[in-house]
Design an enzyme around this catalytic site. Structure first.
Site, mmCIF file in Angstrom:
data_model
loop_
_atom_site.group_PDB
_atom_site.id
_atom_site.type_symbol
_atom_site.label_atom_id
_atom_site.label_comp_id
_atom_site.label_asym_id
_atom_site.label_seq_id
_atom_site.Cartn_x
_atom_site.Cartn_y
_atom_site.Cartn_z
ATOM 1 N N ARG A 69 9.709 -25.804 20.167
ATOM 2 C CA ARG A 69 9.784 -26.741 21.134
ATOM 3 C C ARG A 69 10.169 -25.928 22.645
ATOM 4 O O ARG A 69 11.165 -25.057 22.552
ATOM 5 C CB ARG A 69 10.520 -27.918 20.929
ATOM 6 C CG ARG A 69 9.988 -28.872 19.973
ATOM 7 C CD ARG A 69 10.879 -30.161 19.861
ATOM 8 N NE ARG A 69 11.971 -29.889 18.996
ATOM 9 C CZ ARG A 69 13.309 -29.853 19.802
ATOM 10 N NH1 ARG A 69 13.275 -29.739 21.243
ATOM 11 N NH2 ARG A 69 14.432 -29.446 19.291
ATOM 12 N N TYR A 198 2.267 -25.334 18.917
ATOM 13 C CA TYR A 198 3.477 -25.640 18.080
ATOM 14 C C TYR A 198 3.704 -27.082 17.620
ATOM 15 O O TYR A 198 3.731 -27.925 18.637
ATOM 16 C CB TYR A 198 4.579 -24.756 18.432
ATOM 17 C CG TYR A 198 5.872 -25.076 17.668
ATOM 18 C CD1 TYR A 198 6.261 -24.711 16.527
ATOM 19 C CD2 TYR A 198 6.582 -26.231 18.302
ATOM 20 C CE1 TYR A 198 6.904 -24.814 15.706
ATOM 21 C CE2 TYR A 198 7.784 -26.666 17.531
ATOM 22 C CZ TYR A 198 7.933 -26.165 16.068
ATOM 23 O OH TYR A 198 8.923 -26.339 15.309
ATOM 24 N N LYS A 207 7.550 -35.971 18.392
ATOM 25 C CA LYS A 207 8.827 -35.952 19.514
ATOM 26 C C LYS A 207 8.230 -36.653 20.766
ATOM 27 O O LYS A 207 8.988 -37.528 21.474
ATOM 28 C CB LYS A 207 8.956 -34.551 19.787
ATOM 29 C CG LYS A 207 9.600 -33.948 18.545
ATOM 30 C CD LYS A 207 10.877 -34.364 17.891
ATOM 31 C CE LYS A 207 11.519 -33.761 16.798
ATOM 32 N NZ LYS A 207 12.380 -34.433 15.891
ATOM 33 N N HIS A 227 16.577 -40.115 17.004
ATOM 34 C CA HIS A 227 16.504 -38.839 16.099
ATOM 35 C C HIS A 227 17.342 -39.200 14.797
ATOM 36 O O HIS A 227 18.321 -38.447 14.652
ATOM 37 C CB HIS A 227 16.823 -37.744 17.016
ATOM 38 C CG HIS A 227 16.503 -36.495 16.464
ATOM 39 N ND1 HIS A 227 16.995 -35.241 16.694
ATOM 40 C CD2 HIS A 227 15.541 -36.106 15.695
ATOM 41 C CE1 HIS A 227 16.666 -34.335 16.362
ATOM 42 N NE2 HIS A 227 15.578 -34.932 15.648
ATOM 43 N N SER A 250 18.817 -31.068 15.854
ATOM 44 C CA SER A 250 17.725 -30.205 15.332
ATOM 45 C C SER A 250 18.577 -29.320 14.443
ATOM 46 O O SER A 250 19.397 -28.599 15.016
ATOM 47 C CB SER A 250 16.746 -29.742 16.208
ATOM 48 O OG SER A 250 16.027 -30.740 17.024
ATOM 49 N N CYS A 252 20.371 -29.544 11.764
ATOM 50 C CA CYS A 252 21.746 -29.556 11.072
ATOM 51 C C CYS A 252 21.631 -30.280 9.774
ATOM 52 O O CYS A 252 22.385 -30.893 9.253
ATOM 53 C CB CYS A 252 22.506 -30.623 12.111
ATOM 54 S SG CYS A 252 23.059 -29.833 13.536
ATOM 55 N N ASP A 279 13.626 -37.803 10.023
ATOM 56 C CA ASP A 279 13.742 -37.405 11.462
ATOM 57 C C ASP A 279 13.764 -38.367 12.441
ATOM 58 O O ASP A 279 14.438 -38.209 13.464
ATOM 59 C CB ASP A 279 12.479 -36.418 11.711
ATOM 60 C CG ASP A 279 12.470 -35.474 12.924
ATOM 61 O OD1 ASP A 279 13.884 -34.959 12.895
ATOM 62 O OD2 ASP A 279 11.788 -35.403 13.761
ATOM 63 N N ARG A 375 7.918 -23.840 9.246
ATOM 64 C CA ARG A 375 7.519 -25.223 8.841
ATOM 65 C C ARG A 375 6.856 -25.474 7.673
ATOM 66 O O ARG A 375 6.144 -24.571 7.262
ATOM 67 C CB ARG A 375 7.314 -25.917 9.979
ATOM 68 C CG ARG A 375 7.986 -25.769 11.326
ATOM 69 C CD ARG A 375 9.304 -26.597 11.112
ATOM 70 N NE ARG A 375 10.254 -26.603 12.170
ATOM 71 C CZ ARG A 375 10.923 -27.638 12.722
ATOM 72 N NH1 ARG A 375 11.015 -28.828 12.244
ATOM 73 N NH2 ARG A 375 11.717 -27.625 13.706
HETATM 74 C C1 OXD Z 1 13.422 -31.096 15.829
HETATM 75 C C2 OXD Z 1 12.248 -31.127 14.700
HETATM 76 O O1 OXD Z 1 13.136 -29.875 16.439
HETATM 77 O O2 OXD Z 1 12.334 -32.097 13.926
HETATM 78 O O3 OXD Z 1 14.109 -31.686 15.860
HETATM 79 O O4 OXD Z 1 11.339 -30.445 14.899
HETATM 80 MN MN MN Z 2 13.884 -33.474 14.609
#
Ligand code: OXD
Ligand code: MN
Length: 592
Positions: A69, A198, A207, A227, A250, A252, A279, A375
């Site tokens: 991102r 991406y 998001k 989130h 993100s 964690c 998420d 991913r």
């Molecule tokens: C993030 C994702 O960046 O879930 O939080 O991709």
């Molecule tokens: Mn996320």
């Protein structure tokens, strides 16, 4: 095709702008999806993996300049700058629309235009929102088919939805970093993204819609877009399953916690964890079915997982590996050319002999084989521990909300807030060391209130107040709020808490607190477990070290509170008085 005139007008407007050579409406059918997969293998956008080992799976390599991102290129474009606050980039909407329309103009020439009507959330549920993504990337289209609900029922519901849906326009263009923009227009209910394919920049239901625009909608309509993962937990001492939401920045370990597989000690006692989401959570205050006031219920608006490869293995998350073992698109992982499968660092100890890195290049010493933000995109139904409540259109009742971050030296293993208002403070005070999910430096401590700093689509100070307001409507039925930290390290830099499946020990204490089954030690900063109440059976952990992560140093808390206050003041706002007044000892001047 949909006959709703608002939909048709927009699709035709976009067509005139981007000038494709054909338009394809996606319906989520197996036959059509299979055709797209075949086309994308022909064009080289996807590589088919070995059907015997990874059935229905594909590998995609993104442009090396387009792997995460880009927060610096993400904008909220609305009339008033003050509406976006200090955590967002603002732009005047018409000028931005003009600028990116020029970039998008004619960019689908000799390309197909895919039109994807989708639902975030169960089709037709009062929790759900509709959107249409238009893209010229078959990779993006195939990901959207996994991550959102696309089917005939969505088509039907669009016919009676007038203009109540989000316009999502994605143009791959030539992946020019300097002209990359991910723009949100909350007042127009629209997202427009150019020059990146991406995940978070291009799968616009995720998001962009489900967090940035949805948080703005939630503020207006009285609900929350967060989130957060949602998990179901069954314990031997309660008949009914309980549900927990947890917000982490993100990278964690949200996916790992959401799919936690209990270790033997707990499994044998009858503990079970099921995943509702990993998420994003949409939460609404609703009347309890037994008419005992209002409760908070949550859905996962997504239909798949967009998980990080690195860090996912048999030990950390066996359920995620099973989830990604079929019908999955892998992005920027390494390719095992010997058997047509994929690999990433820490998936197994040995590097496969014949391997290409995420760019498709030969093995090089001291360089990443898989990209750190590689991913897997997998359908939710693949998950062996998916909760049967995943499909409940009314969501699940939330007993506890957890906040957490990656902090090596501060915040205890688990801390319970004294009440909702104090819990909102814990959310505000969240900070975490950065990871590879966003471009920029890794390992830098940054404030990330509620794990939402990159995702709150409006002024974060209004967001804090919105949380306080939601708490008032819930009163005594409000979920209990906790803070956790799995990442404390000792003097050698090693993690003290074993994490992963052992985190169930902390969840167990949390549920016992929610059910009033255990007391706690009260400190100025919240409630912490008495060492005898945390189940450490069969856990090999040094007691002194454990004690060191169960409670925090008063001086460190005072520093943290001061720092948090300064951070918000420096950014033109403040900690709401309601929070400061609730517990004078926390904010008493003499202590700071
Ligand atoms: C993030 C994702 O960046 O879930 O939080 O991709
Ligand atoms: Mn996320």
């Amino acid at each position: 095709m949909i006959k709703n005139k608002y939909v048709l007008n927009w699709v035709s407007e976009v067509k005139n702008l981007v000038e494709p050579n054909s338009v394809i409406w996606l319906d989520g059918s197996k036959k059509q999806t299979e055709e797209l997969r075949k086309d994308s293998c022909k064009s080289g956008e996807l590589i088919k993996l070995n059907e015997n080992f990874l059935p229905g799976c594909y590998l995609h390599r993104s442009n090396p300049n387009d792997v995460a991102r880009v927060e610096s290129k993400t904008f909220i474009c609305c009339e008033k700058k003050e509406d976006v606050g200090f955590t967002n980039n603002w732009h005047e909407p018409n000028a931005m629309l003009d600028k990116i329309s020029k970039i998008a103009k004619g960019s689908y020439k000799n390309r197909k235009m895919y039109v994807i009507p989708f639902s975030m959330g169960h089709v037709g549920s009062k929790f759900s929102k509709l959107g249409i993504e238009i893209t010229d990337s078959v990779y993006v289209a195939l990901n959207m088919l996994i991550m959102t609900r696309v089917n005939n029922k969505v088509y039907e519901i669009f016919e009676s939805s007038d203009n109540n849906w989000t316009k999502c326009l994605h143009c791959s263009c030539n992946c020019d970093e300097d002209n990359r923009y991910v723009c949100h227009f909350p007042e127009k209910n629209m997202v427009f993204s150019v020059n990146s394919s991406y995940g978070g920049n291009a799968l616009l239901g995720k998001k962009c819609l489900a967090l940035r625009l949805a948080s703005y909608m939630g503020k207006k309509e009285g609900w929350l877009a967060e989130h957060m993962l949602i998990l179901e937990i069954k314990t031997p001492y309660i008949d009914k399953a309980k549900y927990i939401c947890a917000a982490f920045p993100s990278g964690c370990g949200k996916t790992n916690l959401a799919m936690l597989k209990p270790g033997k000690t707990f499994e044998e006692k009858g503990y079970k964890i099921k995943c509702v989401g990993d998420d994003i959570a949409w939460l609404r205050v609703v009347s309890n079915s037994d008419s005992s006031g209002k409760i908070l219920r949550a859905i996962n608006p997504e239909n798949g997982f967009f998980g990080v490869g690195i860090g996912t293995n048999e030990k950390t998350n066996p359920n995620a590996l099973k989830t990604a073992s079929r019908d999955t698109i892998f992005t920027n992982v390494a390719y095992n050319t010997e058997n047509g499968t994929v690999w990433w660092e820490d998936l197994s100890e040995k590097i496969p002999k014949k391997i290409l890195d995420w760019k498709g290049e030969e093995f090089k010493k001291n360089s990443w084989m898989a990209h750190p933000n590689s991913r897997f995109t997998s359908p939710a139904v693949n998950c062996p521990c998916l909760s049967s409540e995943f499909e409940n259109p009314d969501g699940v009742p939330i007993s506890a909300v957890i906040f957490g971050g990656r902090r090596a030296k501060f915040t205890p293993l688990v801390l319970q807030s004294k009440n909702w208002v104090h819990g909102v403070f814990l959310g505000m005070a969240m900070s975490s060391e950065t990871t590879a999910a966003a471009s920029g430096k890794v390992g830098v401590l940054r404030h990330d209130p509620f794990g939402m700093i990159p995702f709150c689509g409006y002024n974060i100070f209004d967001y804090f107040n919105h949380w306080l307001e939601i708490g008032k409507t819930l009163n005594e039925n409000a979920p209990k709020i906790f803070n956790v930290n799995w990442f404390r390290t000792d003097d050698n830099g090693d993690f003290i808490w074993p994490g992963f499946s052992e985190n169930l020990r902390v969840l167990d204490w949390i549920i016992k607190r929610c059910e009033n089954k255990v007391s706690a030690k009260e400190t100025t900063y919240g409630f912490v477990p008495k060492i005898s109440d945390l189940n450490v059976e069969n856990l090999n952990i040094d007691e002194k070290k454990l004690i060191s992560i169960l409670e925090d140093d008063k001086i460190l808390w005072e520093k943290e509170i001061k720092e948090t206050e300064n951070f918000y003041e420096k950014n033109g706002g403040k900690i709401p008085d309601e929070i400061k007044n609730y517990s004078p000892p926390l904010f008493k001047k003499s202590q700071l």
